[in-house]
Design an enzyme around this catalytic site. Structure first.
Site, mmCIF file in Angstrom:
data_model
loop_
_atom_site.group_PDB
_atom_site.id
_atom_site.type_symbol
_atom_site.label_atom_id
_atom_site.label_comp_id
_atom_site.label_asym_id
_atom_site.label_seq_id
_atom_site.Cartn_x
_atom_site.Cartn_y
_atom_site.Cartn_z
ATOM 1 N N GLY A 97 -15.892 -36.432 -23.443
ATOM 2 C CA GLY A 97 -15.086 -37.167 -22.471
ATOM 3 C C GLY A 97 -16.034 -37.665 -21.398
ATOM 4 N N ARG A 153 -5.419 -24.208 -13.691
ATOM 5 C CA ARG A 153 -6.766 -24.304 -14.249
ATOM 6 C C ARG A 153 -7.741 -23.768 -13.208
ATOM 7 N NH1 ARG A 153 -10.909 -29.134 -14.291
ATOM 8 N NH2 ARG A 153 -12.360 -28.305 -15.817
ATOM 9 N N GLU A 175 -5.224 -30.200 -22.680
ATOM 10 C CA GLU A 175 -5.554 -29.042 -21.848
ATOM 11 C C GLU A 175 -4.338 -28.525 -21.082
ATOM 12 O OE1 GLU A 175 -9.818 -29.077 -20.279
ATOM 13 O OE2 GLU A 175 -9.552 -31.151 -20.888
HETATM 14 P P1 ADP Z 1 -12.304 -36.291 -18.726
HETATM 15 O O1 ADP Z 1 -13.553 -35.585 -19.109
HETATM 16 O O2 ADP Z 1 -12.351 -36.920 -17.367
HETATM 17 O O3 ADP Z 1 -11.034 -35.559 -19.039
HETATM 18 P P2 ADP Z 1 -11.576 -38.021 -20.942
HETATM 19 O O4 ADP Z 1 -11.571 -37.002 -21.990
HETATM 20 O O5 ADP Z 1 -10.292 -38.676 -20.549
HETATM 21 O O6 ADP Z 1 -12.343 -37.559 -19.655
HETATM 22 O O7 ADP Z 1 -12.595 -39.169 -21.415
HETATM 23 C C1 ADP Z 1 -12.855 -40.272 -20.591
HETATM 24 C C2 ADP Z 1 -13.865 -41.177 -21.283
HETATM 25 O O8 ADP Z 1 -13.413 -41.469 -22.597
HETATM 26 C C3 ADP Z 1 -14.016 -42.536 -20.609
HETATM 27 O O9 ADP Z 1 -14.986 -42.519 -19.618
HETATM 28 C C4 ADP Z 1 -14.413 -43.420 -21.758
HETATM 29 O O10 ADP Z 1 -15.833 -43.460 -21.835
HETATM 30 C C5 ADP Z 1 -13.917 -42.729 -22.984
HETATM 31 N N1 ADP Z 1 -12.859 -43.487 -23.672
HETATM 32 C C6 ADP Z 1 -11.550 -43.536 -23.386
HETATM 33 N N2 ADP Z 1 -10.897 -44.362 -24.239
HETATM 34 C C7 ADP Z 1 -11.833 -44.815 -25.100
HETATM 35 C C8 ADP Z 1 -11.800 -45.705 -26.227
HETATM 36 N N3 ADP Z 1 -10.680 -46.279 -26.637
HETATM 37 N N4 ADP Z 1 -12.965 -45.937 -26.862
HETATM 38 C C9 ADP Z 1 -14.101 -45.346 -26.454
HETATM 39 N N5 ADP Z 1 -14.193 -44.513 -25.416
HETATM 40 C C10 ADP Z 1 -13.076 -44.264 -24.743
#
Ligand code: ADP
Length: 402
Positions: free
Chosen positions: A214, A95, A388
């Site tokens: 995210g 990446r 990803e």
């Molecule tokens: P990144 O951008 O770091 O790849 P992710 O796509 O893994 O992040 O998203 C992380 C975020 O997703 C967390 O900070 C949280 O706010 C949210 N999240 C994860 N699981 C849940 C859930 N079950 N319900 C609501 N929000 C969630």
């Protein structure tokens, strides 16, 4: 055919080994706190299966080279490893955050490609050098294995000038390439492809809005399968409200903060990137904590949720206008995949645009891609898990087979 996917950060290396024939994950892990007193390597073999095995190793990991060598030692471990030797890795996908205007697609890494990634360091001063560290180390450890750079920005290189130009003096674009680039391109491209499959149409005939929520958040308008606008800009700060990033603010905020708070540009940058967004509004940046706080009557948490979902709605409206006809809206990433409340609030009041969410389908939890709109919705609504790493591995496969 086993592919290794590497996402190298300034003090971390995320990796996956994927068996391409079945697209199954053989190993996934994270090396973190590289350069600190105690580093950590967490590895999982065969995640999500009966054979799943997790291990954690804590020791000083002085640099990326040492980190990668620890990973290789684990992967080739005679008792529990998943490869005999490094020669069993067919290709490596890296990446790379910023490809600037040099990369419209993924590229087989050569000295010229490395130079181009270096040239783009001013556009991503924290990310590109860390990505280059990962590439350098992998090239040393796997000198004969083809390595492919997959760029976060590449998918958005199809944006037309009226979408990517800022209304700034033109010389800033000519001299310094100041413009909108957009990020999360690998994720937007991946879910767009999956969505086309679910719609049963060629991607080239699909008009979509992909919503990646995210820690970082972005929305992309896709016309005829290609990105025509996206909410992240020159850097990954513009647009939607994120975990700790502000998204859109008045650019004159910088002057205000300098004049009234005596802040310098570095501290303003840190404020906007690390102390803002959901965290800035309510002190929490994990949506799950925010929902708990809202349920307990926390007004600020409710405000944070409202500010984020209102911004999502505003951008959805903007991208409906950009596209004219929209086949589907796709939610993805941590919040987009899991959070029925955020999805419902983001789509609230959009019925007049033909957007009709099915509350029951929206509320069901599942890991699979699914449609959550009512049958009378002219715009279909999907939840599609992003992947990803798999997307990077598929890109690498395409490039090495050319
Ligand atoms: P990144 O951008 O770091 O790849 P992710 O796509 O893994 O992040 O998203 C992380 C975020 O997703 C967390 O900070 C949280 O706010 C949210 N999240 C994860 N699981 C849940 C859930 N079950 N319900 C609501 N929000 C969630």
């Amino acid at each position: 055919m086993k592919f290794l996917v590497i996402n190298s950060g300034s003090s971390s290396i995320k990796y996956q080994v994927i068996e391409m024939a079945t697209e199954s994950v053989l190993a996934t892990g994270l090396v973190e706190r590289i350069g600190e007193a105690v580093g950590r390597l967490k590895n999982t073999f065969y995640p999500g299966t009966e054979r799943e095995r997790e291990s954690v190793l804590e020791q000083a990991i002085p640099d990326h080279d040492q980190g990668m060598r620890l990973v290789i030692a684990l992967l080739t471990d005679p008792e529990q490893g998943i490869i005999g030797t490094t020669s069993e890795i067919t290709a490596i996908g890296h990446r790379v955050v910023h490809g600037g205007e040099d990369f419209r697609e993924s590229a087989l890494i050569t000295p010229a490609i490395l130079d181009a990634i270096k040239r783009n360091i001013p556009l991503a001063p924290l990310h590109n050098p860390a990505n280059l560290d990962g590439i350098r180390v992998a090239m040393e450890i796997f000198p004969t294995v083809p390595q492919v750079a997959v760029f976060d920005t590449a998918f958005h290189q199809t944006m037309p000038p009226h979408a990517f130009m800022y209304a700034l003096p033109y010389r800033l674009y000519e001299q310094d390439r100041v413009r909108r680039y957009g990020f999360h391109g690998t994720s937007h491209r991946f879910v767009a492809g999956e969505c086309a499959r679910l719609l049963g149409k060629p991607l080239a005939e699909c008009n979509l809005i992909t919503v990646h929520l995210g820690n970082g958040c972005s929305m992309t308008a896709i016309a005829g399968g290609v990105s025509v606008d996206t909410s992240l800009g020159l850097t990954p700060l513009e647009g939607l409200v994120m975990g700790t990033r502000s998204g859109d603010v008045d650019p004159a905020l910088h002057l205000f903060l300098q004049q009234n708070k005596g802040m310098d540009l570095e501290s303003i940058d840190a404020l906007l990137n690390k102390e803002s967004g959901l965290k800035g509004l309510c002190g929490m940046n994990d949506m799950r904590d925010i929902h708990k706080a809202v349920a307990a009557g926390d007004q600020r948490a409710a405000l944070a949720l409202n500010v984020q979902t209102y911004r999502n709605r505003k951008y959805l409206g903007a991208y409906m206008a950009v596209l004219g006809r929209v086949d589907a809206i796709v939610f993805t990433a941590g919040i987009g995949e899991n959070d029925a409340i955020v999805r419902a609030e983001s789509l609230k009041g959009l019925e007049a645009f033909g957007i009709r969410l099915d509350p029951e389908k929206n509320g069901q939890r599942a890991r699979e891609a699914r449609c959550i709109s009512r049958s009378d919705s002219t715009v279909q609504i999907f939840v599609i898990p992003t992947n990803e790493e798999l997307a990077i591995a598929r890109e690498a496969a395409t490039v090495v087979s050319r």
